[in-house]
Design a protein around this motif. Sequence first.
Motif, PDB file in Angstrom:
ATOM      1  N   ILE A  16       0.862  -1.137   0.084  1.00 44.51           N
ATOM      2  CA  ILE A  16       0.111   0.037   0.060  1.00 44.51           C
ATOM      3  C   ILE A  16       0.761   1.173   0.084  1.00 44.51           C
ATOM      4  O   ILE A  16       1.898   1.373   0.958  1.00 44.51           O
ATOM      5  N   SER A  17       0.525   2.202  -0.800  1.00 48.35           N
ATOM      6  CA  SER A  17       1.159   3.508  -0.668  1.00 48.35           C
ATOM      7  C   SER A  17       0.085   4.622  -0.634  1.00 48.35           C
ATOM      8  O   SER A  17      -0.916   4.896  -1.108  1.00 48.35           O
ATOM      9  N   VAL A  18       0.563   5.391   0.228  1.00 49.61           N
ATOM     10  CA  VAL A  18      -0.485   6.647   0.646  1.00 49.61           C
ATOM     11  C   VAL A  18       0.259   8.089   0.352  1.00 49.61           C
ATOM     12  O   VAL A  18       1.342   7.934   1.075  1.00 49.61           O
ATOM     13  N   HIS A  19      -0.408   8.967  -0.302  1.00 56.84           N
ATOM     14  CA  HIS A  19       0.178  10.333  -0.195  1.00 56.84           C
ATOM     15  C   HIS A  19      -0.936  11.172   0.429  1.00 56.84           C
ATOM     16  O   HIS A  19      -2.071  11.259  -0.036  1.00 56.84           O
ATOM     17  N   TYR A  20      -0.681  11.886   1.573  1.00 61.92           N
ATOM     18  CA  TYR A  20      -1.785  12.353   2.283  1.00 61.92           C
ATOM     19  C   TYR A  20      -1.475  13.710   2.373  1.00 61.92           C
ATOM     20  O   TYR A  20      -0.354  14.243   2.889  1.00 61.92           O
ATOM     21  N   ASP A  21      -2.407  14.585   2.231  1.00 66.64           N
ATOM     22  CA  ASP A  21      -2.319  16.140   2.294  1.00 66.64           C
ATOM     23  C   ASP A  21      -3.716  16.503   2.891  1.00 66.64           C
ATOM     24  O   ASP A  21      -4.742  17.046   2.201  1.00 66.64           O
ATOM     25  N   GLY A  22      -3.739  16.167   4.268  1.00 66.01           N
ATOM     26  CA  GLY A  22      -5.191  16.632   4.822  1.00 66.01           C
ATOM     27  C   GLY A  22      -5.331  17.891   4.768  1.00 66.01           C
ATOM     28  O   GLY A  22      -6.581  18.489   4.827  1.00 66.01           O
ATOM     29  N   SER A  66     -16.266  17.764   2.597  1.00 64.62           N
ATOM     30  CA  SER A  66     -15.720  18.099   3.768  1.00 64.62           C
ATOM     31  C   SER A  66     -16.160  16.710   4.588  1.00 64.62           C
ATOM     32  O   SER A  66     -15.596  16.483   5.487  1.00 64.62           O
ATOM     33  N   SER A  67     -17.327  15.987   4.237  1.00 60.30           N
ATOM     34  CA  SER A  67     -17.606  14.803   5.027  1.00 60.30           C
ATOM     35  C   SER A  67     -17.014  13.492   4.599  1.00 60.30           C
ATOM     36  O   SER A  67     -16.963  12.386   5.189  1.00 60.30           O
ATOM     37  N   THR A  68     -16.134  13.731   3.355  1.00 64.05           N
ATOM     38  CA  THR A  68     -15.375  12.525   2.830  1.00 64.05           C
ATOM     39  C   THR A  68     -14.321  12.148   3.758  1.00 64.05           C
ATOM     40  O   THR A  68     -13.457  12.973   4.100  1.00 64.05           O
ATOM     41  N   GLU A  69     -14.182  11.036   4.088  1.00 65.31           N
ATOM     42  CA  GLU A  69     -12.990  10.308   4.983  1.00 65.31           C
ATOM     43  C   GLU A  69     -12.023   9.985   4.364  1.00 65.31           C
ATOM     44  O   GLU A  69     -11.914   9.380   3.366  1.00 65.31           O
ATOM     45  N   LEU A  70     -10.792  10.633   4.553  1.00 62.61           N
ATOM     46  CA  LEU A  70      -9.426  10.555   3.855  1.00 62.61           C
ATOM     47  C   LEU A  70      -8.837   9.536   4.659  1.00 62.61           C
ATOM     48  O   LEU A  70      -8.249  10.017   6.022  1.00 62.61           O
ATOM     49  N   THR A  71      -8.255   8.343   4.397  1.00 58.82           N
ATOM     50  CA  THR A  71      -7.614   7.470   4.941  1.00 58.82           C
ATOM     51  C   THR A  71      -6.379   7.736   5.428  1.00 58.82           C
ATOM     52  O   THR A  71      -5.642   8.355   4.465  1.00 58.82           O
ATOM     53  N   GLN A  72      -5.769   7.711   6.816  1.00 61.40           N
ATOM     54  CA  GLN A  72      -4.706   7.800   7.385  1.00 61.40           C
ATOM     55  C   GLN A  72      -4.019   6.303   7.758  1.00 61.40           C
ATOM     56  O   GLN A  72      -4.762   5.583   7.886  1.00 61.40           O
ATOM     57  N   MET A  73      -2.731   6.292   7.554  1.00 56.89           N
ATOM     58  CA  MET A  73      -2.114   5.068   8.077  1.00 56.89           C
ATOM     59  C   MET A  73      -1.204   5.135   9.204  1.00 56.89           C
ATOM     60  O   MET A  73      -0.597   4.047   9.448  1.00 56.89           O
ATOM     61  N   ALA A 172     -17.111   3.112  -3.421  1.00 54.26           N
ATOM     62  CA  ALA A 172     -17.156   1.989  -2.578  1.00 54.26           C
ATOM     63  C   ALA A 172     -16.143   2.418  -1.568  1.00 54.26           C
ATOM     64  O   ALA A 172     -16.584   1.963  -0.172  1.00 54.26           O
ATOM     65  N   ASP A 173     -14.596   2.839  -2.028  1.00 52.57           N
ATOM     66  CA  ASP A 173     -13.779   2.804  -0.993  1.00 52.57           C
ATOM     67  C   ASP A 173     -13.534   1.577   0.133  1.00 52.57           C
ATOM     68  O   ASP A 173     -13.474   1.808   1.257  1.00 52.57           O
ATOM     69  N   ARG A 174     -13.669   0.474  -0.512  1.00 55.06           N
ATOM     70  CA  ARG A 174     -13.759  -0.835   0.418  1.00 55.06           C
ATOM     71  C   ARG A 174     -12.119  -0.891   0.993  1.00 55.06           C
ATOM     72  O   ARG A 174     -12.265  -1.189   2.265  1.00 55.06           O
ATOM     73  N   MET A 175     -11.070  -0.612   0.546  1.00 51.91           N
ATOM     74  CA  MET A 175      -9.869  -0.801   0.915  1.00 51.91           C
ATOM     75  C   MET A 175      -9.565   0.472   1.974  1.00 51.91           C
ATOM     76  O   MET A 175      -8.987   0.257   3.060  1.00 51.91           O
ATOM     77  N   GLY A 176     -10.090   1.628   1.498  1.00 49.99           N
ATOM     78  CA  GLY A 176      -9.935   2.590   2.582  1.00 49.99           C
ATOM     79  C   GLY A 176     -10.691   2.537   3.956  1.00 49.99           C
ATOM     80  O   GLY A 176     -10.128   2.728   5.136  1.00 49.99           O
ATOM     81  N   ALA A 182      -9.317  -0.893  10.795  1.00 49.41           N
ATOM     82  CA  ALA A 182      -7.843  -1.636  11.236  1.00 49.41           C
ATOM     83  C   ALA A 182      -7.206  -0.629  12.173  1.00 49.41           C
ATOM     84  O   ALA A 182      -6.705  -1.058  13.227  1.00 49.41           O
ATOM     85  N   LEU A 183      -6.924   0.707  11.724  1.00 43.97           N
ATOM     86  CA  LEU A 183      -6.147   1.446  12.602  1.00 43.97           C
ATOM     87  C   LEU A 183      -6.756   2.268  13.488  1.00 43.97           C
ATOM     88  O   LEU A 183      -6.410   2.947  14.342  1.00 43.97           O
ATOM     89  N   THR A 184      -8.058   2.292  13.506  1.00 45.10           N
ATOM     90  CA  THR A 184      -8.888   2.924  14.576  1.00 45.10           C
ATOM     91  C   THR A 184      -9.891   2.171  15.402  1.00 45.10           C
ATOM     92  O   THR A 184     -10.970   1.979  14.840  1.00 45.10           O
TER      93      THR A 184
END
Length: 254
Positions: A16-22, A66-73, A172-176, A182-184
């Motif tokens: 998995i690779s994540v680029h996050y700019d919250g 703004s309600s869209t959940e952005l997955t952090q790792m 669907a965002d199944r993996m997110g 898993a992390l929360t």
Amino acid sequence: LEADFILPNARVNEPISVHYDGENGRLKLDFYHGLDYNVYRVDQGKAYEVYAKWDSHGCFQSSADSSTELTQMLPDLSTWTDLGQSFRQGEYVRHFQLVKTNGAKVNTYDFYLTEEGRPVEFHMLGYDTVFDSHYDEYILQYRWWRPQWVDDREFDVPSVCSNNGVEVPVLADRMGALLRRALTPSADHTDVAKIEQEVLFHQYSLENDKMVAPTEYHRRLANFVANREFVERHNRRTDVSHKLALNKFADMSH
């Protein structure tokens, strides 16, 4: 950030690779080295899901706000216990732990990072909140981490979406969703939710004349739970007029 999502008992090892700019509402979540990936541009009000086809890629796209959940790792360690120094993955690290109960069962979450703050490993042993099934183990082994750095190119609209994107109500965002679960760690709870899910799945199987083999049960149940959550999440939206419902394919993944 790059990591391997590992389920030892299922022999799953997914890169998995994540680029996050919250701060700016941007996220790229990549699986299997670009085979499938999602790009979220809350700043532009759009989200894209690129998926593998036989010899090419396809694209779904939807709105994002703004309600869209952005997955952090990385887990939120504010309620975890600092257990001090430990040795993990060949180096000395800081060890944090969180223990949650599930009825009479115990879930143990461990997170290891260096003194400089570089994540090394996330480990969970207990009730499987990822697939809502039996006791299990899952691990995130971090391979690369670069904080406070953003490559704007990673958030570009995927080329396959520019001309051939199929508009859908919501991704669907199944993996997110799986990674967020898993992390929360959820609040302490009993087995009631799990029993309710299995009862609903049993009713669904009877109504659709499905005979699920024991070797397929947990995978089919996990698909059903994920699809049911997707439908419920969509039907709570106030910006769309139509509703979704489960059908005979609800125990399958796309």
